[in-house]
Every structure is written in C-alpha cells, then in structure tokens.
Design a protein around this motif. Structure first.
Motif, PDB file in Angstrom:
ATOM      1  N   CYS B  31     -50.183 -10.255  76.201  1.00  0.00           N
ATOM      2  CA  CYS B  31     -48.958  -9.896  76.904  1.00  0.00           C
ATOM      3  C   CYS B  31     -48.708  -8.415  76.643  1.00  0.00           C
ATOM      4  N   SER B  33     -46.133  -5.087  77.543  1.00  0.00           N
ATOM      5  CA  SER B  33     -44.869  -4.578  78.072  1.00  0.00           C
ATOM      6  C   SER B  33     -44.846  -3.060  77.995  1.00  0.00           C
ATOM      7  N   ARG B  46     -48.576 -10.702  81.724  1.00  0.00           N
ATOM      8  CA  ARG B  46     -49.159 -11.700  80.807  1.00  0.00           C
ATOM      9  C   ARG B  46     -50.509 -12.089  81.355  1.00  0.00           C
ATOM     10  N   GLY B  50     -52.352 -15.574  77.791  1.00  0.00           N
ATOM     11  CA  GLY B  50     -51.455 -14.889  76.841  1.00  0.00           C
ATOM     12  C   GLY B  50     -50.428 -15.867  76.292  1.00  0.00           C
ATOM     13  N   VAL B  55     -44.337 -12.983  75.235  1.00  0.00           N
ATOM     14  CA  VAL B  55     -43.541 -12.427  76.335  1.00  0.00           C
ATOM     15  C   VAL B  55     -42.397 -11.607  75.746  1.00  0.00           C
ATOM     16  N   SER B  58     -43.818  -8.799  72.811  1.00  0.00           N
ATOM     17  CA  SER B  58     -44.382  -7.544  73.327  1.00  0.00           C
ATOM     18  C   SER B  58     -43.264  -6.613  73.803  1.00  0.00           C
ATOM     19  N   SER B 121     -50.352 -11.037  71.226  1.00  0.00           N
ATOM     20  CA  SER B 121     -51.091 -12.303  71.397  1.00  0.00           C
ATOM     21  C   SER B 121     -52.316 -12.358  70.509  1.00  0.00           C
TER      22      SER B 121
END
Lengths: 151, 151, 151, 151
Positions: B31, B33, B46, B50, B55, B58, B121
């Motif tokens: 994942c 971001s 993702r 992942g 979620v 990250s 992850s």
C-alpha cells in the motif's frame, strides 16, 4: 467457504480515470476514491484543486455505496425526520462515516457488488455524474468483447 | 502571505509508480500513499494483495514524514523509554497517527519538504526501500534537465 | 509542482484582532480560530469567558469554510431533509467536523482561498458578524495601498 | 477482477465452538471474534462472564491477525524499543487497533489467509490456546476427507 469477486487495482485506476475525464470536462477538480466490496480503499486521487474535506468524504461515499450496495443519493431523498420509512439517522451511523450525499455508487459485475466509487468536491449532482462516468468506464471495459483486450 | 510549494497529482502518481516498480521486483504487494506538505492525501494505491491495515498505516507514515520532515524510521531508533532524548511517547501522539515505523519519507524540492510518501505491507526495511524508490523517481524526474520533458 | 498561497501568522493574528474588537463591542467573549488553506490551525484565541465547546467548534467552522471555500451559514440554509439539492447530511460528515453553523468564513486573496476563520460562543448571527469583522480587517490591510506598510 | 476466498458463517461458528470448548475446559469465560480476510467481523460470542474490554480486544486481535497474516503474539516478542528490526510502534498504529497481544491467529486455506480469530479475557497464553483450538477445529473439519460431509 465463500468465493468473493473484487475489483483489482488495474480496474480501480481505470474507474478513477473515467471519473477524472468527466471532472476535467466539467472543470471541477475532484477527489475520487475506489474501494473493494468490503469498503477498503484500493485507489485514490485528488485532482489538483480538489477539496481537503473531500479526501475523507469521497472515501466515505465509496464505503457506503459498496457496503449498502446502493447509490448514496438514494438515501438522501428518504432520510427525513419522522418519516414512516424509519431511515432517518442513517447519516450519523458509524460516527458519520455512512454518507448519504450523492457521489457514491456501487460497482457491480454479473449482478454482484464488487466495489464502490466515491466522488467529492463539486455539487452532489456533479459528484454523481463523475462517479457514474467512472462506473461507465468500468462497464465498458469489462464487457466480454473488450475485456480480453484491455483488462 | 506565505507561498508554499506542493506536490501535484502527476508527481504523486509518478512517485507511487517508482515505489510500485520496486515492490513488484521484491514480490511484495504494498500500500502506497503520497501526501502533500500539509499531510493531506494526494494519491493512494493498494497493489493486489496489499494488507488492509496498511491502507491506514501507509497514510500515517506519509503524514508523519511530511509533517515531521523526517524519515519515520529515524524516530524508531530513538523512541526508547526513559532515554534522555525525551522522545518516547511520540508513537502514541495524535491517537497513534504519528507513525515511527520505517516506510515514511519526506519529499523535498530545493531543500523544502513539499510532501511525503508512506509504504506499508512488507517488513520495515522493505517498506523503506520502496518508499526510497518513490523518492528516487521524483528526484530523477524533477531534475532540471528532465523536468521540462516529463512534468 | 503546485504553488499555493497561504495566510501567515502575522495575518492570522490581525484577523483574530478584527474579530476580537467586534466581539468586545458586542460584549460577547468569543473563541476564534484561523486556519490555512488546508484547514490546519494557524492561530487561536479564547477571550476570557469564551465557551469550552467553542474551542473545537470554532476550529471546525474555520476548517469547513477554508476547505469548502464557502461561508458555513450558506450550508445551514440548504441542509434540509429530503430537499432536492441533496445536501442534507453534510453536517455529520467527517465525524461532525463539517460544521454548517454560521461563524465560519473563507479568507481569499485574488480570488483564491488562502485560509479561513471560525468564531463560536455567541448566536450564529453574532458569530458571523465577528468572523466578518476578522475578514474585513484582513481585506483592509491586504489592499495594495496599505499592505506594503503593514504586512 | 480478483477472486477471494473467505470464511463463511458456518465455518466461523465452528471456529468459535472450538475455542469455546477449550475455554470451558480451562474454566475461563472468553470473548471470541472471527473476522473475514478483510478484517470484518463474521461472528462473535461472549461466554457468560467474559470481560467487557475483551469485546473490543478480541475483535482487534482477529483483525490484526487476518490483516497482517500473522499470530499477534509473534509481534509481541519483537516489538521492543530501539530494536534494529524497527517494529516498535506497531502496537499503537490505527489508534491502537493493531494488537500485539497473544490471542489473534490467522485462518488459512491452501496457504491463503481467509480470516482470523481473536480471543480475549484470559492470560495471553490462555487466549492463544483457545484461539488455536478454534483454528484446529477449522483445519480438522476443512480437511478434504471431512469437508464434504460437514461444511
């Protein structure tokens, strides 16, 4: 054991692309979230100029649509205090994560919800149109004739 | 009035692409971001496989790195109970949103932080490597010689 | 890369000063928040006697106004159950952080929102008046003729 | 599109039954949660006398085990301030929802995690033993020879 169908990342990005194209035509920079059938985020984009509160709101719209398996705007028109349908209050559930403002749409395959899209930063009407453009992109590309070439 | 430099969406997606390429080579679906200099999410992906908690994790890594203007793993090695540096406890700040696990890196331009990336992850070491690959992609493409052609 | 304009601290304190002067004339001690264009707090003052819940509420008003780029009271008049505009429910979004009660105003420069002010402790009407006094102070001092002398 | 395997309710209840039997033998009333591969709750039981905080804690253990695809107690032994593994801080992630106390175990089928169990109210050692009893029940009943008769 259950067997579940779920959007993959390639599809999620295509759905976002469909929404972005529509938003660009409108001239309204949007936040766009795509979640899986469990409401977990797969992909997100904030177009330059998208609103900060829409980062969360688009995710909540996508979550609500995927989980409730309904367009968020369908809740809006029936969430009325004292109405016999008894739906008033759904908008405050889950600490307000349930979102009843237009812009959240479920994404389905063969009649089963496999994810959701949420769009935020415009008017509810504009948000719905962009979300629909994302769904349309998915439906177009996942049709049998095309899918083998693209996905 | 302040004038602030900030990653745009095109750059955020390139940064994610850099991290995804590295993760794919490793065989670890991540994942990823990317946030702006204020910690607000610009883009998220993702990879298929992942992890769900990543979620959020990250995003928190990216937020922490952009806001603190430091790699999250630098906090990890100094967040020790009773240490004279007095840093212990930073990991529970903001309801745990401050993340001291490796995988969050600031993204800078001309010495100023303009955003952050967070990867989760894998192991902390793997997460840092993928985040660095994202930063490297940005630095490579934003160098003067290349930027006019690409960004 | 994006270039963003943002209120600085000197400006934020002047904006608060404008609101405080108005509140003092009214005889209503207020809580006043000024945020940047991303909704992050720049300055806050609770006048002696300001209400405790207004510490949070003024921040939420400022956040909402800056992020939505609209006065919070404009939402109030259109957030009606069952209304065709579909806006009902915005008041519970983000865990209720979206605030539709008067007292939040965006602050703009050259047509772009660079921050927001939120005022709370009086009636909505009083809160709006104080917030407007803050905005007026900013607009007066940031006018071309004056700004070089003051800011 | 992805195809995901997931525990069904019948299986989740059998898993809980396995944990309950073990807890009854121990004489320790437990809270037991079973989640799917996305960390969403499928079934929960609080045995008479189970502890109130364990309602949440068992869910967080199950979520963590399913999402991280690891036993929660494996995190416990490596989450050490200043350790080179860099894992310290995982216990406060997601607002503390990531749980590193024993009692959370992933549930797998053909090498893929399809859910998780979380047990709480006893000592960590007791919680792990009950969770394992739940996993054992599932593995026994989902073996090829038996599954066609039972599930």
């Amino acid at each position: 054991m259950l067997t579940i169908n779920r959007l993959n990342l390639t599809e999620a990005k295509l759905i976002i692309e469909g929404a972005v194209q529509k938003a660009a035509k409108m001239g309204v920079p949007m936040c766009i979230s795509v979640v899986d059938e469990s409401g977990s985020l797969i992909a997100f984009e904030r177009m330059d100029g998208g609103k900060i509160h829409s980062v969360t709101l688009s995710q909540d719209k996508a979550f609500t649509a995927a989980s409730a398996r309904k367009a968020t705007h369908t809740f809006n028109q029936v969430c009325i205090p004292g109405d016999k349908n008894g739906l008033f209050g759904i908008h405050t559930a889950l600490g307000g994560r349930m979102c009843i403002i237009g812009g959240g749409l479920p994404i389905s395959h063969d009649g089963t919800v496999i994810g959701g899209i949420g769009v935020s930063s415009g008017s509810p009407k504009q948000d719905v149109e962009c979300a629909q453009a994302g769904v349309d992109m998915f439906n177009r590309l996942s049709s049998p004739a095309l899918s083998e070439h693209v996905l």
